[in-house]
Design a protein around this motif. Structure first.
Motif, short mmCIF file in Angstrom:
data_model
loop_
_atom_site.label_atom_id
_atom_site.label_comp_id
_atom_site.label_asym_id
_atom_site.label_seq_id
_atom_site.Cartn_x
_atom_site.Cartn_y
_atom_site.Cartn_z
N VAL A 104 1.27 -1.09 -0.36
CA VAL A 104 0.09 0.09 0.33
C VAL A 104 1.01 1.28 -0.42
CG1 VAL A 104 -2.00 -0.93 1.07
CG2 VAL A 104 -0.03 -0.06 2.17
N PHE A 105 0.59 1.98 -0.79
CA PHE A 105 1.29 4.06 -0.73
C PHE A 105 0.73 4.29 0.34
CE2 PHE A 105 0.62 0.92 -4.31
CZ PHE A 105 2.05 0.10 -4.69
N ASP A 106 0.56 4.28 1.23
CA ASP A 106 -0.30 5.92 2.46
C ASP A 106 -0.62 4.74 3.27
OD1 ASP A 106 -2.18 6.11 2.99
OD2 ASP A 106 -2.53 6.67 0.42
N GLY A 107 -0.63 5.74 4.47
CA GLY A 107 -0.66 5.18 5.96
C GLY A 107 -2.96 5.30 5.89
N TYR A 108 -3.68 5.49 5.67
CA TYR A 108 -4.54 5.65 5.76
C TYR A 108 -4.80 4.13 5.22
CZ TYR A 108 -4.93 10.08 7.96
OH TYR A 108 -4.62 11.13 8.33
N ALA A 109 -4.33 3.84 3.53
CA ALA A 109 -4.53 2.75 3.20
C ALA A 109 -3.68 1.17 3.90
CB ALA A 109 -3.82 3.12 1.62
N ALA A 110 -3.45 1.74 3.99
CA ALA A 110 -2.19 0.82 4.99
C ALA A 110 -3.73 0.43 6.37
CB ALA A 110 -1.12 1.22 5.79
N ILE A 111 -3.83 1.26 7.26
CA ILE A 111 -5.12 1.10 7.88
C ILE A 111 -6.51 0.28 7.49
CG2 ILE A 111 -6.67 1.83 9.71
CD1 ILE A 111 -3.33 2.53 10.74
N ASP A 112 -6.20 1.01 6.52
CA ASP A 112 -7.75 0.13 5.68
C ASP A 112 -7.21 -1.34 5.37
OD1 ASP A 112 -9.17 1.99 5.86
OD2 ASP A 112 -8.73 3.22 3.80
N GLN A 113 -5.72 -1.57 4.70
CA GLN A 113 -5.53 -3.20 4.59
C GLN A 113 -5.29 -4.42 5.55
OE1 GLN A 113 -5.56 -4.03 1.99
NE2 GLN A 113 -4.05 -5.99 1.98
N ILE A 114 -5.17 -2.80 6.80
CA ILE A 114 -5.19 -4.24 8.20
C ILE A 114 -6.64 -4.15 8.89
CG2 ILE A 114 -4.73 -3.89 10.72
CD1 ILE A 114 -2.24 -4.41 8.89
N LYS A 115 -7.59 -3.21 8.47
CA LYS A 115 -8.77 -3.62 8.72
C LYS A 115 -9.75 -4.71 7.49
CE LYS A 115 -9.86 0.81 10.48
NZ LYS A 115 -10.89 1.96 10.67
N LYS A 116 -9.29 -4.98 6.78
CA LYS A 116 -9.74 -6.09 5.84
C LYS A 116 -9.14 -7.65 5.57
CE LYS A 116 -9.68 -7.08 0.94
NZ LYS A 116 -8.47 -6.56 -0.62
N ARG A 117 -7.10 -7.58 6.55
CA ARG A 117 -7.02 -8.63 6.41
C ARG A 117 -7.44 -9.40 7.54
NH1 ARG A 117 -2.10 -10.67 5.19
NH2 ARG A 117 -2.07 -12.95 5.95
N MET A 118 -7.95 -8.56 8.41
CA MET A 118 -8.80 -8.80 9.97
C MET A 118 -10.51 -9.31 10.26
SD MET A 118 -8.11 -6.06 12.72
CE MET A 118 -8.43 -6.82 14.13
N SER A 119 -10.46 -9.50 9.00
CA SER A 119 -11.29 -10.27 8.27
C SER A 119 -11.66 -11.36 7.54
CB SER A 119 -12.76 -9.08 7.49
OG SER A 119 -12.50 -9.11 6.25
N ASN A 120 -10.58 -11.43 7.41
CA ASN A 120 -10.27 -13.23 6.64
C ASN A 120 -10.89 -14.26 7.51
OD1 ASN A 120 -8.61 -11.18 5.08
ND2 ASN A 120 -7.18 -12.32 5.03
N SER A 121 -10.79 -15.19 7.43
CA SER A 121 -11.31 -16.58 8.22
C SER A 121 -9.99 -17.13 8.73
CB SER A 121 -11.59 -17.61 7.12
OG SER A 121 -11.07 -17.89 5.71
N CYS A 122 -8.94 -17.04 8.20
CA CYS A 122 -7.43 -17.78 8.60
C CYS A 122 -6.49 -16.63 8.94
CB CYS A 122 -7.00 -18.84 7.34
SG CYS A 122 -6.71 -17.44 5.71
N CYS A 123 -5.29 -16.20 8.16
CA CYS A 123 -4.63 -15.49 8.33
C CYS A 123 -5.34 -13.89 9.34
CB CYS A 123 -3.33 -14.99 7.35
SG CYS A 123 -3.13 -16.67 7.46
N LYS A 124 -5.93 -13.38 10.26
CA LYS A 124 -5.95 -12.12 10.40
C LYS A 124 -4.86 -11.47 10.37
CE LYS A 124 -9.95 -13.69 12.84
NZ LYS A 124 -10.96 -13.55 11.46
#
Length: 196
Positions: A104-124
């Motif tokens: 990702v290419f900025d801090g806010y995008a990083a936060i969004d990516q982290i939140k998206k990742r936390m919704s995963n069924s496996c590696c959160k």
């Protein structure tokens, strides 16, 4: 002939005894099989086995690169990939690691990516986050603080590595305050990357 009758009787007794032993062994094996099945059902219901299998077989990236410069991100990705390529050597600690990367290419995008990742069924959660410090909008320090606030302090397995041209002596207090554990000075050197 009393001897022949006696011998035949012995053989019948032995045969019956063997048959009973076989029945007992069959019952024991069946009992053990049921116990084993129940054990795996309990473990499976607690998701221990299922999660372990998911971690081994899923295609989730384990590394996140946060940098506003796409070229720098690509260079870092190629270095990480080269570590994996070098890991083909039998004595390399990297040889069994499956390295996949998100960018990702900025801090806010990083936060969004982290939140998206936390919704995963496996590696959160990512295992490693490479964080550029000098970014527009929101810098790496503030981004990292927000990431820790998002994932929770208990998520101790995640490692944040700072990327910056500034010397350690000018950043150590800010890095510690943000919860950044490691530091690589730009331009990034492959040997330093491997050491970290």
């Amino acid at each position: 002939n009393s001897f022949e009758i006696s011998q035949q009787f012995k053989e019948e007794i032995i045969s019956e005894a063997k048959s009973e032993d076989e029945k007992d062994e069959s019952k024991y094996n069946s009992h053990q099989s049921r116990k084993t099945e129940k054990f795996y059902q309990r473990v499976s219901s607690s998701n221990v086995i299922e999660e372990s299998e998911e971690i081994r077989t899923c295609g989730c990236a384990q590394i996140l690169i946060v940098d506003d410069n796409a070229f720098n991100s690509q260079v870092l990705f190629m270095m990480i990939k080269s570590l994996k390529d070098d890991a083909n050597a039998e004595d390399s600690p990297f040889k069994d690691i499956d390295i996949k990367v998100d960018m990702v290419f900025d801090g806010y995008a990083a936060i969004d990516q982290i939140k998206k990742r936390m919704s995963n069924s496996c590696c959160k959660f990512y295992k490693i986050i490479f964080m550029d410090i000098n970014m527009p909008k929101i810098d790496g320090f503030e981004t990292t603080k927000l990431i820790w606030k998002t994932v929770g302090e208990e998520q101790k397995n995640m490692v944040v590595i700072a990327l910056t041209a500034m010397p350690w002596s000018e950043l150590s207090d800010d890095l510690e305050e943000a919860g950044i554990m490691y530091y690589i000075q730009k331009p990034i050197d492959k040997d330093n990357l491997e050491t970290v």
